[in-house]
Design a protein around this motif. Structure first.
Motif, mmCIF file in Angstrom:
data_model
loop_
_atom_site.group_PDB
_atom_site.id
_atom_site.type_symbol
_atom_site.label_atom_id
_atom_site.label_comp_id
_atom_site.label_asym_id
_atom_site.label_seq_id
_atom_site.Cartn_x
_atom_site.Cartn_y
_atom_site.Cartn_z
ATOM 1 N N TRP A 1 -3.932 -0.772 3.756
ATOM 2 C CA TRP A 1 -3.248 -1.900 3.119
ATOM 3 C C TRP A 1 -1.765 -1.706 3.417
ATOM 4 O O TRP A 1 -1.087 -0.914 2.796
ATOM 5 N N ARG A 2 -1.254 -2.410 4.434
ATOM 6 C CA ARG A 2 0.081 -2.123 4.966
ATOM 7 C C ARG A 2 1.135 -3.122 4.495
ATOM 8 O O ARG A 2 0.821 -4.253 4.140
ATOM 9 N N PHE A 3 2.382 -2.677 4.550
ATOM 10 C CA PHE A 3 3.520 -3.490 4.126
ATOM 11 C C PHE A 3 4.578 -3.517 5.216
ATOM 12 O O PHE A 3 4.827 -2.499 5.863
ATOM 13 N N LYS A 4 5.220 -4.675 5.382
ATOM 14 C CA LYS A 4 6.310 -4.768 6.353
ATOM 15 C C LYS A 4 7.579 -4.136 5.796
ATOM 16 O O LYS A 4 8.321 -3.461 6.499
ATOM 17 N N ASP A 5 7.820 -4.392 4.506
ATOM 18 C CA ASP A 5 9.040 -3.912 3.862
ATOM 19 C C ASP A 5 8.879 -4.051 2.351
ATOM 20 O O ASP A 5 7.790 -4.384 1.853
ATOM 21 N N ARG A 6 9.969 -3.803 1.619
ATOM 22 C CA ARG A 6 9.907 -3.865 0.150
ATOM 23 C C ARG A 6 9.494 -5.256 -0.326
ATOM 24 O O ARG A 6 8.632 -5.396 -1.204
ATOM 25 N N THR B 1 9.093 -0.354 -9.738
ATOM 26 C CA THR B 1 8.148 0.758 -9.833
ATOM 27 C C THR B 1 7.166 0.745 -8.665
ATOM 28 O O THR B 1 6.807 1.805 -8.129
ATOM 29 N N VAL B 2 6.736 -0.450 -8.273
ATOM 30 C CA VAL B 2 5.859 -0.577 -7.106
ATOM 31 C C VAL B 2 6.496 0.092 -5.898
ATOM 32 O O VAL B 2 5.882 0.934 -5.222
ATOM 33 N N TRP B 3 7.727 -0.257 -5.614
ATOM 34 C CA TRP B 3 8.377 0.263 -4.413
ATOM 35 C C TRP B 3 8.704 1.749 -4.550
ATOM 36 O O TRP B 3 8.548 2.517 -3.589
ATOM 37 N N GLU B 4 9.141 2.184 -5.729
ATOM 38 C CA GLU B 4 9.452 3.595 -5.940
ATOM 39 C C GLU B 4 8.229 4.481 -5.678
ATOM 40 O O GLU B 4 8.331 5.525 -5.013
ATOM 41 N N SER C 1 7.813 7.239 -2.713
ATOM 42 C CA SER C 1 7.634 8.648 -3.079
ATOM 43 C C SER C 1 6.307 9.216 -2.565
ATOM 44 O O SER C 1 6.208 10.407 -2.270
ATOM 45 N N SER C 2 5.296 8.362 -2.429
ATOM 46 C CA SER C 2 3.985 8.819 -1.945
ATOM 47 C C SER C 2 3.878 8.779 -0.424
ATOM 48 O O SER C 2 2.925 9.299 0.154
ATOM 49 N N GLY C 3 4.865 8.135 0.237
ATOM 50 C CA GLY C 3 4.813 7.980 1.682
ATOM 51 C C GLY C 3 4.012 6.759 2.123
ATOM 52 O O GLY C 3 3.924 6.461 3.323
ATOM 53 N N GLU C 4 3.431 6.052 1.162
ATOM 54 C CA GLU C 4 2.580 4.911 1.501
ATOM 55 C C GLU C 4 3.365 3.671 1.912
ATOM 56 O O GLU C 4 2.794 2.733 2.471
ATOM 57 N N ALA C 5 4.678 3.682 1.667
ATOM 58 C CA ALA C 5 5.500 2.575 2.150
ATOM 59 C C ALA C 5 5.461 2.513 3.671
ATOM 60 O O ALA C 5 5.540 1.434 4.277
ATOM 61 N N VAL D 1 6.178 -6.031 -2.625
ATOM 62 C CA VAL D 1 6.314 -6.631 -3.952
ATOM 63 C C VAL D 1 5.552 -7.952 -4.032
ATOM 64 O O VAL D 1 4.889 -8.246 -5.027
ATOM 65 N N GLU D 2 5.626 -8.739 -2.975
ATOM 66 C CA GLU D 2 4.895 -10.008 -2.960
ATOM 67 C C GLU D 2 3.388 -9.771 -3.049
ATOM 68 O O GLU D 2 2.675 -10.446 -3.808
ATOM 69 N N LEU D 3 2.878 -8.827 -2.269
ATOM 70 C CA LEU D 3 1.444 -8.521 -2.295
ATOM 71 C C LEU D 3 0.995 -8.033 -3.671
ATOM 72 O O LEU D 3 -0.071 -8.418 -4.158
ATOM 73 N N MET D 4 1.817 -7.207 -4.285
ATOM 74 C CA MET D 4 1.442 -6.649 -5.575
ATOM 75 C C MET D 4 1.682 -7.610 -6.736
ATOM 76 O O MET D 4 1.420 -7.274 -7.897
#
Length: 280
Positions: free
Chosen positions: A219-224, A254-257, A261-265, A228-231
């Motif tokens: 489940w990938r993200f382009k950026d913050r 909190t979503v982005w933090e 921190s988990s590297g999942e960004a 945030v939009e997906l979540m």
């Protein structure tokens, strides 16, 4: 007629009544449904002009589109496809695609997967991609998959073994409100292999004719902004119910933090699907 999981149906209807069905479906799922679709299709017997395919719990027709894309690339005549879903909004999305592309070999209709009305021994291929867990009666649904499949026909049924996105959102909610109860939109736990295998066997498939395959997606993200939009898609509305007005203000940050921190960004959130491949 009994209704499927109301949380899942409400999400689908609300989302697809508001926006373009295919685009919104792909966006809200971060493309993982399509990744699973393409992989499961590669595991099934080839599609020919003589194939008769059931795209069961079809959504806006993701598997149908992938089948047509694959046959077009191989310059093969397309099969006959019947796409069904309980959600009228989903079927409207599939029908829009059919109409736009003038597809005479594809039909779409509203139908409960637990109460299929197709005749016996009709399909060479039956596909239920990430939908059987929302059926009112999954075992009855598997029985109809078996009943409507031709002898020698192949079925593929997928569920989530690991729903990393749900796990992540629960971490977000828990970080903001430690007293919040975990969010889980399904009525049952489909993660053990024996769950989906057992459902297929109860439906009529012999245990030796059910092969289980795992498939990991991200489940990938382009950026913050994208994350945030997906979540904040309609799917997560129920997950955020334990948060009050002040706590909701902390949600996006909190979503982005937690992603950072988990590297999942960067890596995306890991999800794993079970693919049950069964023959009649």
């Amino acid at each position: 007629m009994s209704k499927p999981n109301p949380k899942m149906l409400s999400f689908c209807d609300n989302l697809f009544r508001q926006t373009s069905a295919v685009a919104s479906y792909e966006k809200a799922s971060a493309g993982v449904t399509r990744h699973v679709s393409k992989h499961l299709l590669s595991l099934l017997p080839p599609f020919t002009s003589d194939s008769v395919v059931h795209d069961n719990a079809c959504g806006p027709g993701i598997c149908t589109m992938d089948i047509l894309e694959a046959t077009a690339k191989s310059s093969s005549p397309p099969p006959r496809i019947y796409a069904t879903d309980y959600s009228e909004a989903m079927i409207k999305g599939a029908q829009d695609y059919i109409d736009k592309n003038k597809l005479s070999n594809v039909t779409a209709q509203v139908m409960d997967g637990s109460e299929l009305t197709f005749e016996d021994d009709m399909f060479t291929h039956s596909i239920t991609n990430l939908g059987i867990f929302a059926f009112p009666d999954a075992e009855a649904g598997a029985g109809h998959i078996y009943r409507t499949l031709k002898p020698g026909g192949a079925a593929a049924v997928t569920v989530w073994k690991h729903s990393g996105n749900i796990e992540f959102v629960n971490k977000v909610i828990k970080r903001i409100n430690p007293d919040a109860k975990p969010f889980y939109p399904l009525k049952e736990d489909w993660s053990p292999e024996e769950k989906i295998r057992g459902v297929m066997v109860v439906g009529g498939f012999s245990d030796e004719n059910v092969k289980m395959v795992e498939h990991e997606v991200r489940w990938r993200f382009k950026d913050r902004a994208d994350a945030v939009e997906l979540m904040n898609s309609p799917f997560w509305a129920a997950a955020k119910e334990p948060l009050d007005e002040e706590q909701l203000k902390k949600y996006d940050d909190t979503v982005w933090e937690l992603l950072v921190s988990s590297g999942e960004a960067e890596t995306g959130i890991s999800m794993t699907a079970w693919i049950a491949l069964a023959t009649k």
